[in-house]
Design a protein around this motif. Structure first.
Motif, short mmCIF file in Angstrom:
data_model
loop_
_atom_site.label_atom_id
_atom_site.label_comp_id
_atom_site.label_asym_id
_atom_site.label_seq_id
_atom_site.Cartn_x
_atom_site.Cartn_y
_atom_site.Cartn_z
N SER A 105 3.80 3.86 37.67
CA SER A 105 4.13 2.44 37.85
C SER A 105 5.15 2.23 38.96
N ARG A 106 5.94 3.25 39.26
CA ARG A 106 6.92 3.14 40.35
C ARG A 106 6.25 3.17 41.72
N CYS A 107 4.96 3.51 41.76
CA CYS A 107 4.26 3.68 43.04
C CYS A 107 3.34 2.52 43.37
N LYS A 108 3.33 1.49 42.54
CA LYS A 108 2.42 0.38 42.77
C LYS A 108 2.85 -0.41 43.99
N GLY A 109 1.88 -0.86 44.75
CA GLY A 109 2.17 -1.68 45.92
C GLY A 109 2.26 -0.85 47.18
N ALA A 110 3.36 -0.13 47.37
CA ALA A 110 3.60 0.59 48.62
C ALA A 110 3.00 1.99 48.62
N GLY A 111 2.46 2.45 47.48
CA GLY A 111 1.92 3.80 47.45
C GLY A 111 3.02 4.83 47.36
N LEU A 112 2.76 6.02 47.86
CA LEU A 112 3.73 7.11 47.78
C LEU A 112 4.85 6.92 48.79
N LYS A 113 6.06 6.69 48.29
CA LYS A 113 7.26 6.65 49.12
C LYS A 113 8.22 7.72 48.62
N VAL A 114 8.73 8.51 49.54
CA VAL A 114 9.48 9.72 49.19
C VAL A 114 10.92 9.58 49.66
N PHE A 115 11.84 9.88 48.75
CA PHE A 115 13.26 9.96 49.09
C PHE A 115 13.70 11.40 48.97
N MET A 116 14.37 11.87 50.00
CA MET A 116 14.84 13.25 50.01
C MET A 116 16.19 13.33 49.30
N SER A 117 16.25 14.05 48.21
CA SER A 117 17.52 14.22 47.50
C SER A 117 18.48 15.00 48.37
N PRO A 118 19.73 14.53 48.54
CA PRO A 118 20.67 15.23 49.42
C PRO A 118 21.01 16.60 48.87
N VAL A 168 22.78 20.45 39.65
CA VAL A 168 21.78 19.46 39.26
C VAL A 168 21.84 18.31 40.24
N PRO A 169 20.73 17.96 40.88
CA PRO A 169 20.76 16.91 41.90
C PRO A 169 21.01 15.54 41.28
N PRO A 170 21.52 14.59 42.08
CA PRO A 170 21.70 13.23 41.57
C PRO A 170 20.35 12.56 41.30
N HIS A 171 20.37 11.55 40.47
CA HIS A 171 19.16 10.80 40.08
C HIS A 171 18.11 11.72 39.44
N TRP A 172 18.57 12.76 38.76
CA TRP A 172 17.65 13.77 38.25
C TRP A 172 16.76 13.22 37.13
N ASN A 173 17.34 12.55 36.17
CA ASN A 173 16.58 11.89 35.10
C ASN A 173 15.61 12.85 34.41
N GLY A 174 16.11 14.04 34.17
CA GLY A 174 15.27 15.02 33.49
C GLY A 174 14.14 15.57 34.33
N GLY A 175 14.17 15.29 35.64
CA GLY A 175 13.12 15.78 36.54
C GLY A 175 11.95 14.85 36.68
N ARG A 176 11.94 13.71 36.01
CA ARG A 176 10.81 12.79 36.06
C ARG A 176 10.64 12.23 37.47
N ASN A 177 9.41 12.22 37.95
CA ASN A 177 9.07 11.76 39.31
C ASN A 177 9.81 12.56 40.39
#
Length: 659
Positions: A88-101, A148-157
């Protein structure tokens, strides 16, 4: 006596072979595993490579289909695409990728990967805009915890990307994160969730990459049949009369003439025998590059990108326990099949494996296909040139809509063309050019892209034409010429500049030529590129009368798909360079089409070529692409009876022969 013993031995081997087959033993030789089908799709029986040798048994077409079933996940894993990824996070714009620092310093390879994604259509500026968070696997010292990287959220997405086997495993729990790993073992790989990567050497090119090295396109009697992988990346070639002991190491007789090669040099062989051990996965990539058909002996690792690549077209899997029969079956392969397998290795190498950038983008495109579902690439686009990275599903998922599948399907474009006339700083409407183009029997519409500071003249000042005439307000950028405007409703585009001078006959003839070569550019004005030894750089000129590699887009036909590819595939930096130096846009468009087709453009008779501008951008383009894709040609297509001393009444395109 010896003759009787030899016959008895062969009879015993034949009987044992048939008994093994009848008792349900594994097949001795089969094509590599086909791509894993998405959950819910029926799984068909594989196509046995040795079907011609087993005519008395059931043919593959006679076997019943397996019932649909999802691929099993490894023991201890509860994650799958449906349970651990939020689409559901990919609706509209398709695959958009953020590189975790990264928590610490990064390597040059990681820095180039970051730059490649930031300049691509996948990039997201912040985690809130992203559908996927990408984490480049960093090696932590032994005994120290991995941060553990930021925004990890248990590894989801999340996708943890590991191009090289890590010396120390991650000490934090991956949770719901996908893993893209080099040559994962079949026991730990989660089909449909993880992504299998190729095992890359440390010095693998970051961009562009070396071309395939197949030295010839069919087996030759003087060329060794087999290349055998040895320890430390070495190869040993064996003649066509070699026996199975050449790779088993248990020879009681002379194995025949052999030759050893260092690991960096792959012999020009037909088949490359590779053991199933995971470290030998690196040799698999070498075989692909060399055009040597990989013969995998009971591999224990997942083939790279097996979810989408049909390895049955490029590799062979054999049972290492039946070495004698494997060698015999390889010899029985028809030459046409061998040629097709070798050609496919070259395509796959160039499309997906020749650089780190292609490996990363292929990984992201696989995830994009999972998100798209029914709108994903069909298998044909993944497994036929130019490949899925250059066949964007946002344009179409039907092969017949792309310019490069017409020949394969035995068709040609139908319909008419749209003329796109670019009006730049001069702000003068090209009235004479509009009338000449509108007079063509193949013209469907004329679009005037107004990119001048001056406002366009009112509608009453434009000429009356038999086809629709539309004025589009541009953004004062030369790259606007190649934007996929929704008003373009034809396959063919005639790109023109307001200063172009063409007759109706020239337009008609060039369009007929383009219909026979829809994947290429067909134009009137050409340049040629060359390598300047003195300066150590590329250059281009119009002085080579009988050679060319660039067609000027001020008067050229090409397929409308290239507008989509120009806008959504090319890195933003290259499009910006073309806007800053308008003369570079011709070079950039030719680079793009040559990258797709691996073919030169086609020249139609026209005016003398103008000299290229002093500002040379070809080296910047070659650096951006990572290689030089342009291909030179000496071919010019003229109409029948062109400039022949016969009556002008016998000529179809009479006005082409200007005095």
């Amino acid at each position: 006596m010896q003759s009787w013993r030899r016959k008895s031995l062969w009879l015993a081997l034949s009987v044992s072979w048939l008994l093994l087959i009848l008792l349900g033993a594994p097949p001795l030789l089969r094509l590599a595993e086909p791509p894993r089908l998405r959950t819910g799709a029926p799984h068909s029986w594989p196509r046995w490579l040795d079907a011609d040798l087993l005519q008395s048994f059931s043919q593959p077409g006679e076997l019943l289909e397996d019932a649909p079933r999802p691929p099993p996940a490894p023991l201890g894993s509860s994650c799958s695409w449906g349970t651990c990824f939020d689409t559901s996070r990919c609706k509209g714009a398709g695959l958009k990728v953020f590189m975790s620092p990264a928590a610490g310093p990064i390597s040059e390879t990681h820095r180039r990967i970051l730059a490649s994604i930031e300049g691509s259509r996948y990039h997201a500026a912040s985690p809130s805009e992203a559908c996927l968070l990408l984490l480049l696997s960093l090696d932590a010292p032994a005994g120290e915890p991995s941060p553990v990287p930021p925004h990890w959220n248990g590894g989801r997405n999340h996708l943890v990307l590991s191009l090289h086997p890590a010396p120390h495993p991650q000490t934090f729990h991956l949770g719901q994160a996908m893993v893209a790993e080099a040559s994962p073992t079949v026991d730990t790989f989660r089909p449909g969730f993880d992504v299998a990567l190729p095992l890359l050497p440390d010095a693998h090119p970051l961009q562009g990459g070396a071309p395939g090295q197949m030295q010839q396109h069919s087996p030759h009697p003087g060329v060794a049949l087999l290349a055998l992988a040895e320890e430390r990346g070495r190869w040993r070639t064996a003649g066509t009369d070699a026996s199975a002991c050449s790779w088993s190491g248990h020879c009681e007789q002379d194995p025949g003439p052999e030759q050893t090669h260092p690991g960096a040099t792959l012999p020009n062989a037909t088949f490359c025998l590779i053991s199933g051990r995971r470290p030998d996965a690196l040799l698999f990539l070498q075989a692909l590059q060399a055009g040597c058909i990989p013969v995998l002996l009971s591999p224990r690792w997942e083939l790279p990108f097996s979810e989408v690549i049909d390895w049955t077209k490029a590799a062979i899997v054999a049972d290492e326990r039946l070495s004698l029969q494997v060698l015999a079956a390889l010899r029985e392969l028809p030459p046409a099949r061998v040629l097709a397998l070798r050609q496919q290795t070259q395509f796959l190498w160039d499309a997906y494996f020749s650089s780190v950038e292609k490996v990363v983008h292929t990984t992201l495109e696989i995830i994009q296909d999972r998100i798209s579902g029914a709108s994903a690439h069909p298998s044909l686009l993944w497994n036929s040139p130019p490949g899925a990275l250059l066949a964007l599903p946002t344009f179409s998922t039907s092969p017949q809509d792309f310019p490069f599948y017409h020949l394969q399907q035995g068709s040609r474009p139908v319909g008419r063309f749209s003329a796109l006339i670019w009006v730049g700083a001069s702000g003068q409407p090209p009235l004479k050019l509009i009338q000449a183009v509108a007079g063509s029997q193949h013209c469907a519409q004329i679009l005037v892209l107004w990119s001048s500071e001056r406002p366009p003249p009112p509608k009453r000042k434009w000429p009356e034409t038999a086809v629709p005439l539309t004025v589009i307000d541009g953004h004062r950028k030369v790259s606007d010429r190649f934007f996929p405007y929704s008003t373009i409703n034809t396959e063919a585009i005639l790109s023109l500049d307001a200063h172009s001078s063409l007759s109706t006959n020239e337009v008609d003839f060039a369009f007929v030529v383009w219909q026979s070569f829809p994947e290429r550019m067909v134009g009137f004005l050409t340049w040629s590129h060359f390598w300047d030894e003195a300066r150590g750089s590329w250059g281009y000129t119009a002085e080579k009368v009988n050679e060319f590699s660039i067609v000027l887009t001020t008067a050229a036909f090409y397929h409308s798909y290239y507008h989509t590819l120009f806008t959504h595939y090319l890195p933003k930096a290259l499009r910006t360079l073309a806007d800053e130096a308008p003369a570079c846009v011709d070079v950039l468009m030719n680079f793009l089409v040559a990258t797709v087709t691996k073919l030169p453009p086609i020249k139609a008779p026209g005016e003398p070529e103008p000299q290229p501008p002093a500002w040379n951008c070809i080296n910047r383009m070659a650096e951006g692409f990572g290689h030089m894709p342009l291909v030179s040609s000496h071919l010019r297509l003229d109409p029948v009876l062109f400039k022949d001393p016969v009556s002008v009444l016998r000529k179809k395109y009479r006005s082409l022969e200007k005095p």
